[in-house]
Design a protein around this motif. Structure first.
Motif, PDB file in Angstrom:
ATOM      1  N   TYR A   1     -11.411  39.029 -31.552  1.00  0.00           N
ATOM      2  CA  TYR A   1     -11.617  39.225 -30.066  1.00  0.00           C
ATOM      3  C   TYR A   1     -12.707  40.294 -29.704  1.00  0.00           C
ATOM      4  O   TYR A   1     -12.873  41.462 -30.275  1.00  0.00           O
ATOM      5  CB  TYR A   1     -10.412  39.346 -29.104  1.00  0.00           C
ATOM      6  CG  TYR A   1      -9.261  38.492 -29.557  1.00  0.00           C
ATOM      7  CD1 TYR A   1      -9.235  37.479 -28.732  1.00  0.00           C
ATOM      8  CD2 TYR A   1      -8.342  38.760 -30.622  1.00  0.00           C
ATOM      9  CE1 TYR A   1      -7.991  36.431 -28.997  1.00  0.00           C
ATOM     10  CE2 TYR A   1      -7.313  37.671 -30.759  1.00  0.00           C
ATOM     11  CZ  TYR A   1      -7.062  36.629 -30.050  1.00  0.00           C
ATOM     12  OH  TYR A   1      -6.019  35.663 -30.061  1.00  0.00           O
ATOM     13  N   ASN A   2     -13.482  40.188 -28.526  1.00  0.00           N
ATOM     14  CA  ASN A   2     -14.151  40.935 -28.008  1.00  0.00           C
ATOM     15  C   ASN A   2     -13.615  41.396 -26.696  1.00  0.00           C
ATOM     16  O   ASN A   2     -13.181  40.365 -26.060  1.00  0.00           O
ATOM     17  CB  ASN A   2     -15.639  40.710 -28.169  1.00  0.00           C
ATOM     18  CG  ASN A   2     -16.178  40.686 -29.346  1.00  0.00           C
ATOM     19  OD1 ASN A   2     -15.888  41.159 -30.294  1.00  0.00           O
ATOM     20  ND2 ASN A   2     -17.317  39.861 -29.520  1.00  0.00           N
TER      21      ASN A   2
ATOM     22  N   PHE B   1     -12.152  42.758 -16.719  1.00  0.00           N
ATOM     23  CA  PHE B   1     -12.266  42.647 -17.990  1.00  0.00           C
ATOM     24  C   PHE B   1     -12.456  41.103 -18.217  1.00  0.00           C
ATOM     25  O   PHE B   1     -11.648  40.300 -17.737  1.00  0.00           O
ATOM     26  CB  PHE B   1     -10.848  43.088 -18.691  1.00  0.00           C
ATOM     27  CG  PHE B   1     -10.595  44.495 -18.757  1.00  0.00           C
ATOM     28  CD1 PHE B   1     -11.305  45.499 -19.589  1.00  0.00           C
ATOM     29  CD2 PHE B   1     -10.005  45.124 -17.576  1.00  0.00           C
ATOM     30  CE1 PHE B   1     -10.969  46.724 -19.703  1.00  0.00           C
ATOM     31  CE2 PHE B   1      -9.758  46.471 -17.578  1.00  0.00           C
ATOM     32  CZ  PHE B   1      -9.911  47.312 -18.373  1.00  0.00           C
ATOM     33  N   ASP B   2     -13.372  40.935 -19.182  1.00  0.00           N
ATOM     34  CA  ASP B   2     -13.639  39.370 -20.027  1.00  0.00           C
ATOM     35  C   ASP B   2     -12.972  39.883 -21.513  1.00  0.00           C
ATOM     36  O   ASP B   2     -13.451  40.272 -22.121  1.00  0.00           O
ATOM     37  CB  ASP B   2     -14.995  39.016 -19.715  1.00  0.00           C
ATOM     38  CG  ASP B   2     -15.250  38.849 -18.457  1.00  0.00           C
ATOM     39  OD1 ASP B   2     -14.824  38.968 -17.473  1.00  0.00           O
ATOM     40  OD2 ASP B   2     -16.713  38.993 -18.388  1.00  0.00           O
TER      41      ASP B   2
ATOM     42  N   TYR C   1     -15.655  32.677 -32.511  1.00  0.00           N
ATOM     43  CA  TYR C   1     -15.368  31.570 -33.477  1.00  0.00           C
ATOM     44  C   TYR C   1     -16.745  31.476 -34.229  1.00  0.00           C
ATOM     45  O   TYR C   1     -17.294  32.520 -34.470  1.00  0.00           O
ATOM     46  CB  TYR C   1     -14.799  30.433 -32.745  1.00  0.00           C
ATOM     47  CG  TYR C   1     -13.944  30.490 -31.986  1.00  0.00           C
ATOM     48  CD1 TYR C   1     -12.573  30.144 -32.368  1.00  0.00           C
ATOM     49  CD2 TYR C   1     -13.757  30.915 -30.595  1.00  0.00           C
ATOM     50  CE1 TYR C   1     -11.373  30.059 -31.769  1.00  0.00           C
ATOM     51  CE2 TYR C   1     -12.637  30.687 -29.915  1.00  0.00           C
ATOM     52  CZ  TYR C   1     -11.430  30.466 -30.613  1.00  0.00           C
ATOM     53  OH  TYR C   1     -10.206  30.673 -29.750  1.00  0.00           O
ATOM     54  N   ASP C   2     -17.278  30.210 -34.482  1.00  0.00           N
ATOM     55  CA  ASP C   2     -18.601  30.070 -34.961  1.00  0.00           C
ATOM     56  C   ASP C   2     -19.564  30.573 -33.595  1.00  0.00           C
ATOM     57  O   ASP C   2     -20.610  30.802 -34.033  1.00  0.00           O
ATOM     58  CB  ASP C   2     -18.975  28.566 -35.292  1.00  0.00           C
ATOM     59  CG  ASP C   2     -18.423  27.622 -34.367  1.00  0.00           C
ATOM     60  OD1 ASP C   2     -17.650  27.613 -33.375  1.00  0.00           O
ATOM     61  OD2 ASP C   2     -19.310  26.439 -34.230  1.00  0.00           O
ATOM     62  N   ILE C   3     -19.055  30.254 -32.437  1.00  0.00           N
ATOM     63  CA  ILE C   3     -19.667  30.842 -31.255  1.00  0.00           C
ATOM     64  C   ILE C   3     -18.533  31.623 -30.614  1.00  0.00           C
ATOM     65  O   ILE C   3     -17.767  31.560 -30.946  1.00  0.00           O
ATOM     66  CB  ILE C   3     -20.172  29.784 -30.597  1.00  0.00           C
ATOM     67  CG1 ILE C   3     -19.128  28.696 -29.956  1.00  0.00           C
ATOM     68  CG2 ILE C   3     -21.474  29.001 -31.285  1.00  0.00           C
ATOM     69  CD1 ILE C   3     -19.702  27.663 -29.057  1.00  0.00           C
ATOM     70  N   THR C   4     -19.250  32.351 -29.552  1.00  0.00           N
ATOM     71  CA  THR C   4     -18.162  33.135 -28.532  1.00  0.00           C
ATOM     72  C   THR C   4     -17.555  32.201 -27.516  1.00  0.00           C
ATOM     73  O   THR C   4     -18.540  31.327 -26.969  1.00  0.00           O
ATOM     74  CB  THR C   4     -18.849  34.460 -28.267  1.00  0.00           C
ATOM     75  OG1 THR C   4     -19.910  34.295 -27.377  1.00  0.00           O
ATOM     76  CG2 THR C   4     -19.054  35.373 -29.144  1.00  0.00           C
ATOM     77  N   ALA C   5     -16.593  32.464 -27.269  1.00  0.00           N
ATOM     78  CA  ALA C   5     -15.861  31.747 -25.891  1.00  0.00           C
ATOM     79  C   ALA C   5     -15.225  32.673 -25.040  1.00  0.00           C
ATOM     80  O   ALA C   5     -14.344  33.316 -25.429  1.00  0.00           O
ATOM     81  CB  ALA C   5     -15.214  30.452 -26.423  1.00  0.00           C
TER      82      ALA C   5
END
Length: 398
Positions: free
Chosen positions: A178-179, A217-218, A223-227
């Motif tokens: 997670y970011n 906050f987001d 993953y293979d991309i960010t969501a």
């Protein structure tokens, strides 16, 4: 059992037999019968029979589809082992389109990591093969690659400089990591400051936030991309003691017994919360006598001091507070204006045959700087005007 009769030239060597989807063992017998006797092109044909035993394996069971954290459209298919099967083939189908073969495997699992797209529902099929490579009936399962969402992202602990956040993984698919992207501003400011924190987990404490700041906050899944899993979640750090004094102290309407004191508000980066009032203390430096006034309301930044002593230095101290948490003081000195001097003291005189010398002490309460003394005199029996003279000394001879 099905029976197929083939009439034709001797070159016919293949026949399709339908309805073998039911699992089990089959025997195929091929025989040739002559229509006419004799020799054909020097070859004498004879009646013959040959057979082939084949089996159709069972349909796979227990088919499951599990999304993988390596990608938002990655899936692992798993099924139970089929006794006697030598391999399996996997297909996917989009709506009413023709099924597409993903490949074959001898295992009971297969990962599909390409060719699929999120937001779409697919049907997945698995068939088994026996020794003769005849497919079984198919097992099928539906899966929609929905976007992952976190619905319980929340702040559980807040201090003046930190916010602790917790969440549970999205049910659709757990990310690799997670970011967090945050955007914070002090309540008294309009500009914001952004920051990113990578490779975190729940619970996570976001640090280095100014006191009494509003943050959004987001939560981002990798993953293979960010969501984006959650966006624009709002939380606020708590107030603490002011760390800066008020700005300039300004004196106006300075009179001999009164003055007006005003001051600029505490700078935003030192308030650390809403300023709810001020303690104003003014001290007579000469007598060391102090008085304190509690001024409630952060916008009340003016006070009129009365009952002061003329031409006296006063120290004015202002302390801002935030819900009874006192900040640092700012002090300034101001002197009141001059006023009418008090009465001189200990007036004495000495008489000579031709002169009178008078001596006195300055006023006990001068109310300013004595620059000159005015002396008026006349003979005791005279009713005429006084003789007026000035002196800077505390004595005079007439």
């Amino acid at each position: 059992l099905p029976r197929v009769i083939v009439n034709g030239s001797g070159s016919v060597t293949r026949v399709t037999v339908a309805s073998l989807a039911e699992s089990g063992n089959y025997q195929c017998i091929v025989s040739n019968d002559r229509v006419t006797g004799g020799t054909i092109s020097g070859v004498t044909a004879v009646t013959s029979t040959s057979s082939l035993n084949i089996s159709v394996s069972d349909t796979p069971t227990g088919l499951t589809a599990t999304r993988l954290s390596t990608g938002l459209a990655h899936v692992r298919l798993s099924w139970s082992t089929v006794s006697g099967a030598t391999g399996y083939e996997v297909y996917y189908q989009l709506s009413s389109n023709t099924p597409v073969s993903v490949g074959t495997t001898a295992s009971t699992t297969m990962n599909i990591t390409s060719g699929l797209f999120r937001g779409i529902t697919y049907t997945f099929y698995v068939v088994s093969y026996g020794s003769a490579s005849l497919p079984s009936g198919n097992a099928s399962i539906f899966l929609t690659f929905s976007n992952p969402v976190v619905n319980d992202f929340m702040a559980t602990v807040t201090t003046s400089t930190t916010i602790t956040l917790t969440w549970n993984p999205p049910t659709a698919v757990v990310p690799i990591s997670y970011n967090i992207v945050r955007d914070c501003r002090r309540v008294c400011e309009s500009s914001t400051a952004g920051a990113s924190e990578a490779s975190i987990s729940s619970p996570h404490t976001s640090t280095g936030i100014p006191p009494y700041s509003q943050c959004t906050f987001d939560l981002i899944g990798v993953y293979d991309i960010t969501a984006e899993l959650t966006t624009d979640y709002s939380a606020e750090t708590i107030s603490t003691t002011p760390t800066a004094p008020v700005d300039d102290i300004i004196f106006s309407s300075v009179e001999s017994v009164s003055m007006t004191v005003s001051w600029d508000e505490v700078p935003c980066n030192g308030r650390n919360g809403p300023i709810t009032g001020y303690y104003l203390t003014y001290t007579n430096i000469t007598s060391n006598t102090s008085y304190t006034v509690n001024i409630t309301g952060g916008d009340n930044r003016m006070y009129n001091l009365t009952g002061l002593i003329p031409y006296t230095n006063y120290t004015v101290s202002i302390i801002p507070y935030n819900y009874n948490m006192n900040g640092p003081a700012r002090k300034e000195i101001q002197i009141t204006a001059e006023s009418i001097p008090g009465v001189i003291s200990i007036l004495k005189y000495a008489r000579d045959p031709d002169a009178i010398t008078i001596v006195w002490n300055p006023p006990t309460i001068p109310n300013g700087i004595i620059t000159v003394y005015e002396i008026r005199y006349r003979e005791s029996t005279s009713t005429g005007p006084y003789t007026v003279t000035n002196t800077t000394n505390t004595y005079y001879s007439i």
